[in-house]
Design a protein around this motif. Structure first.
Motif, PDB file in Angstrom:
ATOM      1  N   GLU A 371     -35.488 -22.213 -31.698  1.00  0.00           N
ATOM      2  CA  GLU A 371     -35.123 -21.452 -32.891  1.00  0.00           C
ATOM      3  C   GLU A 371     -33.674 -20.989 -32.856  1.00  0.00           C
ATOM      4  N   ALA A 372     -33.140 -20.786 -31.646  1.00  0.00           N
ATOM      5  CA  ALA A 372     -31.741 -20.362 -31.546  1.00  0.00           C
ATOM      6  C   ALA A 372     -30.817 -21.478 -32.032  1.00  0.00           C
ATOM      7  N   GLU A 373     -31.075 -22.711 -31.589  1.00  0.00           N
ATOM      8  CA  GLU A 373     -30.253 -23.835 -32.056  1.00  0.00           C
ATOM      9  C   GLU A 373     -30.491 -24.078 -33.539  1.00  0.00           C
ATOM     10  N   ALA A 374     -31.738 -23.919 -33.964  1.00  0.00           N
ATOM     11  CA  ALA A 374     -32.052 -24.083 -35.389  1.00  0.00           C
ATOM     12  C   ALA A 374     -31.223 -23.117 -36.224  1.00  0.00           C
ATOM     13  N   ALA A 375     -31.152 -21.864 -35.779  1.00  0.00           N
ATOM     14  CA  ALA A 375     -30.379 -20.859 -36.521  1.00  0.00           C
ATOM     15  C   ALA A 375     -28.912 -21.281 -36.638  1.00  0.00           C
ATOM     16  N   GLY A 376     -28.385 -21.864 -35.561  1.00  0.00           N
ATOM     17  CA  GLY A 376     -26.992 -22.318 -35.585  1.00  0.00           C
ATOM     18  C   GLY A 376     -26.750 -23.407 -36.615  1.00  0.00           C
ATOM     19  N   TRP A 377     -27.663 -24.387 -36.672  1.00  0.00           N
ATOM     20  CA  TRP A 377     -27.513 -25.474 -37.648  1.00  0.00           C
ATOM     21  C   TRP A 377     -27.764 -24.978 -39.066  1.00  0.00           C
ATOM     22  N   TYR A 378     -28.747 -24.076 -39.225  1.00  0.00           N
ATOM     23  CA  TYR A 378     -28.956 -23.496 -40.554  1.00  0.00           C
ATOM     24  C   TYR A 378     -27.676 -22.823 -41.039  1.00  0.00           C
ATOM     25  N   LYS A 379     -27.021 -22.096 -40.140  1.00  0.00           N
ATOM     26  CA  LYS A 379     -25.808 -21.371 -40.526  1.00  0.00           C
ATOM     27  C   LYS A 379     -24.703 -22.337 -40.952  1.00  0.00           C
ATOM     28  N   LYS A 380     -24.530 -23.432 -40.195  1.00  0.00           N
ATOM     29  CA  LYS A 380     -23.503 -24.421 -40.560  1.00  0.00           C
ATOM     30  C   LYS A 380     -23.796 -25.006 -41.935  1.00  0.00           C
ATOM     31  N   SER A 381     -25.054 -25.326 -42.168  1.00  0.00           N
ATOM     32  CA  SER A 381     -25.445 -25.895 -43.458  1.00  0.00           C
ATOM     33  C   SER A 381     -25.319 -24.851 -44.569  1.00  0.00           C
ATOM     34  N   ALA A 382     -25.740 -23.628 -44.275  1.00  0.00           N
ATOM     35  CA  ALA A 382     -25.674 -22.550 -45.263  1.00  0.00           C
ATOM     36  C   ALA A 382     -24.235 -22.271 -45.677  1.00  0.00           C
ATOM     37  N   GLU A 383     -23.317 -22.358 -44.739  1.00  0.00           N
ATOM     38  CA  GLU A 383     -21.912 -22.097 -45.039  1.00  0.00           C
ATOM     39  C   GLU A 383     -21.318 -23.167 -45.950  1.00  0.00           C
ATOM     40  N   GLN A 384     -22.020 -24.304 -46.051  1.00  0.00           N
ATOM     41  CA  GLN A 384     -21.611 -25.348 -47.001  1.00  0.00           C
ATOM     42  C   GLN A 384     -22.409 -25.250 -48.306  1.00  0.00           C
ATOM     43  N   SER A 385     -23.045 -24.075 -48.485  1.00  0.00           N
ATOM     44  CA  SER A 385     -23.761 -23.757 -49.730  1.00  0.00           C
ATOM     45  C   SER A 385     -25.064 -24.518 -49.906  1.00  0.00           C
ATOM     46  N   LYS A 386     -25.657 -24.992 -48.817  1.00  0.00           N
ATOM     47  CA  LYS A 386     -26.983 -25.602 -48.897  1.00  0.00           C
ATOM     48  C   LYS A 386     -27.996 -24.489 -49.093  1.00  0.00           C
ATOM     49  N   ALA A 387     -28.591 -24.420 -50.284  1.00  0.00           N
ATOM     50  CA  ALA A 387     -29.434 -23.282 -50.639  1.00  0.00           C
ATOM     51  C   ALA A 387     -30.654 -23.152 -49.727  1.00  0.00           C
ATOM     52  N   ASP A 388     -31.311 -24.270 -49.433  1.00  0.00           N
ATOM     53  CA  ASP A 388     -32.491 -24.205 -48.570  1.00  0.00           C
ATOM     54  C   ASP A 388     -32.138 -23.665 -47.188  1.00  0.00           C
ATOM     55  N   ALA A 389     -30.960 -24.050 -46.690  1.00  0.00           N
ATOM     56  CA  ALA A 389     -30.520 -23.562 -45.379  1.00  0.00           C
ATOM     57  C   ALA A 389     -30.206 -22.073 -45.442  1.00  0.00           C
ATOM     58  N   GLN A 390     -29.626 -21.631 -46.539  1.00  0.00           N
ATOM     59  CA  GLN A 390     -29.345 -20.201 -46.702  1.00  0.00           C
ATOM     60  C   GLN A 390     -30.642 -19.401 -46.649  1.00  0.00           C
ATOM     61  N   TYR A 391     -31.671 -19.931 -47.287  1.00  0.00           N
ATOM     62  CA  TYR A 391     -32.967 -19.241 -47.290  1.00  0.00           C
ATOM     63  C   TYR A 391     -33.576 -19.203 -45.894  1.00  0.00           C
ATOM     64  N   ARG A 392     -33.597 -20.343 -45.195  1.00  0.00           N
ATOM     65  CA  ARG A 392     -34.214 -20.374 -43.868  1.00  0.00           C
ATOM     66  C   ARG A 392     -33.432 -19.501 -42.881  1.00  0.00           C
ATOM     67  N   LEU A 393     -32.110 -19.488 -42.987  1.00  0.00           N
ATOM     68  CA  LEU A 393     -31.302 -18.622 -42.122  1.00  0.00           C
ATOM     69  C   LEU A 393     -31.655 -17.163 -42.380  1.00  0.00           C
ATOM     70  N   ALA A 394     -31.809 -16.800 -43.647  1.00  0.00           N
ATOM     71  CA  ALA A 394     -32.164 -15.422 -43.995  1.00  0.00           C
ATOM     72  C   ALA A 394     -33.519 -15.044 -43.409  1.00  0.00           C
ATOM     73  N   VAL A 395     -34.477 -15.972 -43.449  1.00  0.00           N
ATOM     74  CA  VAL A 395     -35.808 -15.693 -42.887  1.00  0.00           C
ATOM     75  C   VAL A 395     -35.694 -15.396 -41.394  1.00  0.00           C
ATOM     76  N   LEU A 396     -34.927 -16.225 -40.673  1.00  0.00           N
ATOM     77  CA  LEU A 396     -34.770 -16.000 -39.232  1.00  0.00           C
ATOM     78  C   LEU A 396     -34.078 -14.670 -38.961  1.00  0.00           C
ATOM     79  N   LEU A 397     -33.089 -14.337 -39.770  1.00  0.00           N
ATOM     80  CA  LEU A 397     -32.398 -13.054 -39.610  1.00  0.00           C
ATOM     81  C   LEU A 397     -33.333 -11.884 -39.897  1.00  0.00           C
ATOM     82  N   GLU A 398     -34.143 -12.010 -40.915  1.00  0.00           N
ATOM     83  CA  GLU A 398     -35.057 -10.930 -41.277  1.00  0.00           C
ATOM     84  C   GLU A 398     -36.108 -10.723 -40.186  1.00  0.00           C
TER      85      GLU A 398
END
Length: 621
Positions: A371-398
């Motif tokens: 999950e730690a590596e997953a969070a890192g990749w979600y963040k990279k994708s989210a920073e490129q405005s990938k909406a699904d990645a932004q959502y999954r990153l938020a779930v892990l943060l929450e």
């Protein structure tokens, strides 16, 4: 004439001796040098075309003649090719400051031909020639500083020498100088200057320059946007067979951009570019084959081209290949290999691949869960405005999974995803506002985001909105609107909404009191195990409201609710046994149910239990 050609053929043995003699430059012993010179004179003086050249080199010590002899040996003209002999004569000419010899020596050191390969010596000889104004040497020296042949780049020096060569009319130097201006390497980024230099090279017939100028004209970078001129230069590059131009024009014709749509012509151009090995064209052709668009459908060939493009490093092809392997489409299903290709595309920054890799890591599909590596990749994708990645990153943060819990950051990413239409992000953001987690509690904001979620099919969001209007939180109490949202959620199978609609209908809260409607909603929720609905429906059976009175049905429903920890249901079972309603009077059983209810915090049940134990049993309604 036949004797002449026979003689040329027999020179090989003598030339081999030269090769053994001329192993290093500038350190040839005088005796050996004399030997090489004598043998060269002997060989070349026998050839009518070179006799005068030998005289000028050996008798007149003419450096230009020495360089010419070196070229004869280097190029294999008139005599068999012999690089060491060429190096010897270039060295003799260089000793006499011939710029052309400096350049030729630089080439030989660069290639390791006739001398031991030595990039530093190559640069030194090239620089000596360039300083004396040799335009070709200036261009080749610039290429070394540009990072070619494994040199450590020095773009400032590259720009300087490209400029020198370009000013002398070297077309390729104009093109490479334009590249530096466009990229801002070694010079201040200047699209206008880049366009000017591209144009100079383009007007001299340089295909790549024509292509780059076309792109700048189309995009309006450094020049005024001009689609007509852009297309004209692009077609010129296509006519020269440039694969990049073929691919670009082909895609434009497929898409109908900036010219009349010509799908067949576009497909042909893309196939031409693919035949030259252009990876983007290979991939585009593969997609057409896979989809059966313009080309006969051939999924096997498409898969082969996609794999080839992926192997050549094209991120889009790597991603598509991963999808095919993951889904078992055309290729045998192989999620482990899919993860590998997703990773390759992810490392090139493809946000869709980063998201898919993160999903596999989060879920542990085919690869170890991380999950730690997953969070890192979600963040990279989210920073490129990938909406699904932004959502999954938020779930892990929450939830604090794989990353430090941070509800404030979660709220920010939820909002980004929600603004792109991710309904679950709207719902979770609404819940954060409703509960005051990560953001200041604000029921009005909660209503806004929950409404967006409900409108996009998130059932629980409708229920939560109903509760807000039912309770009056976030605005005036509005039972009618509450019923609207409860009904919306209940009709989509939301158990709690069904249970509360039953309660509202039973008690006439904002609607007409209708026991039969209440029974219907309670029944739906009760069948799904909702203990409140089971309890309330039991009450209706006990009273005979909306249904035929039935203590046995009430008892059955109370029991189901009580087994889930519903204290009042346990209490009501006790009262049935105390009063013999639907069952025979049984104080012991009644006491057991009162005890269970009391243990769940029900005070009347505690009082009833004490009364039974002291034989002071009151009659209960």
């Amino acid at each position: 004439m036949s004797n002449y050609f026979n003689y040329k053929a027999t020179c090989a043995a003598t030339i081999t001796l030269l090769a053994l003699t001329c192993t290093t430059l500038s350190v040839v012993r005088p005796a050996l040098a004399a030997s090489v010179e004598e043998q060269t004179r002997f060989i070349l003086s026998k050839l009518p075309e070179t006799a005068g050249l030998v005289h000028r080199a050996t008798i007149d010590n003419d450096p230009a003649a020495m360089t010419s002899i070196g070229k004869l040996f280097r190029e294999g003209r008139e005599v068999p090719r012999n690089d060491p002999a060429a190096a010897f004569w270039f060295g003799r000419a260089a000793d006499r400051d011939d710029p052309e010899a400096y350049y030729e020596l630089g080439l030989m050191y660069l290639a390791g031909e006739g001398v031991e390969k030595d990039e530093k010596s190559a640069a030194r000889w090239m620089r000596m020639s360039a300083v004396q104004g040799n335009a070709t040497a200036q261009y080749r020296l610039a290429q070394l500083y540009d990072g070619y042949n494994g040199f450590t780049p020095d773009f400032v020096k590259a720009a300087k020498w490209y400029r020198e060569a370009a000013d002398k009319g070297i077309t390729k130097a104009c093109y490479h100088l334009a590249l530096l201006y466009e990229s801002g390497k070694g010079v201040a980024k200047d699209d206008a200057a880049a366009a000017d230099w591209y144009r100079m090279a383009a007007e001299k017939g340089h295909a790549e320059a024509r292509y780059r100028l076309s792109v700048m004209l189309q995009e309006g970078r450094g020049v005024n946007r001009n689609q007509e001129q852009s297309l004209d230069w692009l077609k010129k590059a296509v006519d020269q067979g440039l694969s990049l131009a073929q691919y670009r024009l082909g895609m434009m014709q497929l898409d109908g951009r900036d010219l009349i749509r010509n799908e067949a012509g576009g497909a042909e151009l893309i196939s031409m570019a693919a035949s030259q090995g252009l990876v983007e064209a290979l991939y585009a052709k593969a997609v057409m084959l896979q989809e059966g668009r313009l080309l006969a459908k051939d999924e096997a060939q498409a898969a082969s081209l996609i794999r080839e493009s992926a192997a050549k490093g094209l991120a889009a092809a790597q991603y598509r290949l991963a999808e095919m392997l993951q889904q078992g489409r055309t290729l045998k299903k192989d999620e482990l290999s899919a993860a590998g290709w997703y990773r390759k595309a992810s490392e090139q920054g493809l946000c869709d691949a980063q998201y898919q890799l993160a999903l596999m890591l989060e879920e542990g599909r085919a690869i170890d869960r991380n999950e730690a590596e997953a969070a890192g990749w979600y963040k990279k994708s989210a920073e490129q405005s990938k909406a699904d990645a932004q959502y999954r990153l938020a779930v892990l943060l929450e939830e604090g999974r794989g990353i430090d819990k941070n509800e404030e950051s979660a709220a920010k990413w939820y909002q980004k995803a929600a603004e792109q239409g991710i309904a679950l992000a709207s719902y979770r953001l609404g819940m954060l506002f409703l509960e005051g987690r990560g953001v200041k509690r604000n029921e009005a904001n909660a209503s806004v985001w929950l409404k967006k979620a409900a409108d996009n099919g998130i059932v629980d969001a409708g229920y939560r909105l109903g509760m807000l209007y039912h309770s009056g939180l976030g605005g005036p109490r509005d039972e009618a609107r509450a019923v609207t949202f409860f009904t919306q959620a209940a009709q989509q199978g939301h158990t709690q909404a069904q249970a509360i609609l039953g309660f509202i209908s039973e008690n006439g809260l904002g609607v007409r009191q209708e026991y039969q409607v209440a029974v219907q909603w309670y029944q739906k929720a009760a069948e799904k195990g909702n203990s409140d609905a089971q309890f309330n429906l039991g009450n209706l059976y006990a009273r005979g409201d909306g249904v035929a009175k039935s203590y046995s049905s009430a008892l059955e429903l109370y029991r189901k609710a009580a087994e889930q920890g519903h204290s009042m249901a346990a209490y009501n079972i006790g009262t049935l046994y105390v009063n013999g309603l639907g069952v025979e009077v049984d104080q012991q059983t009644a006491a057991e149910w009162f005890r269970r209810s009391a243990q769940l915090g029900n005070l009347p049940a505690k009082q009833m239990l004490q009364a039974i134990l002291s034989n002071r049993i009151p009659k209960t309604p």
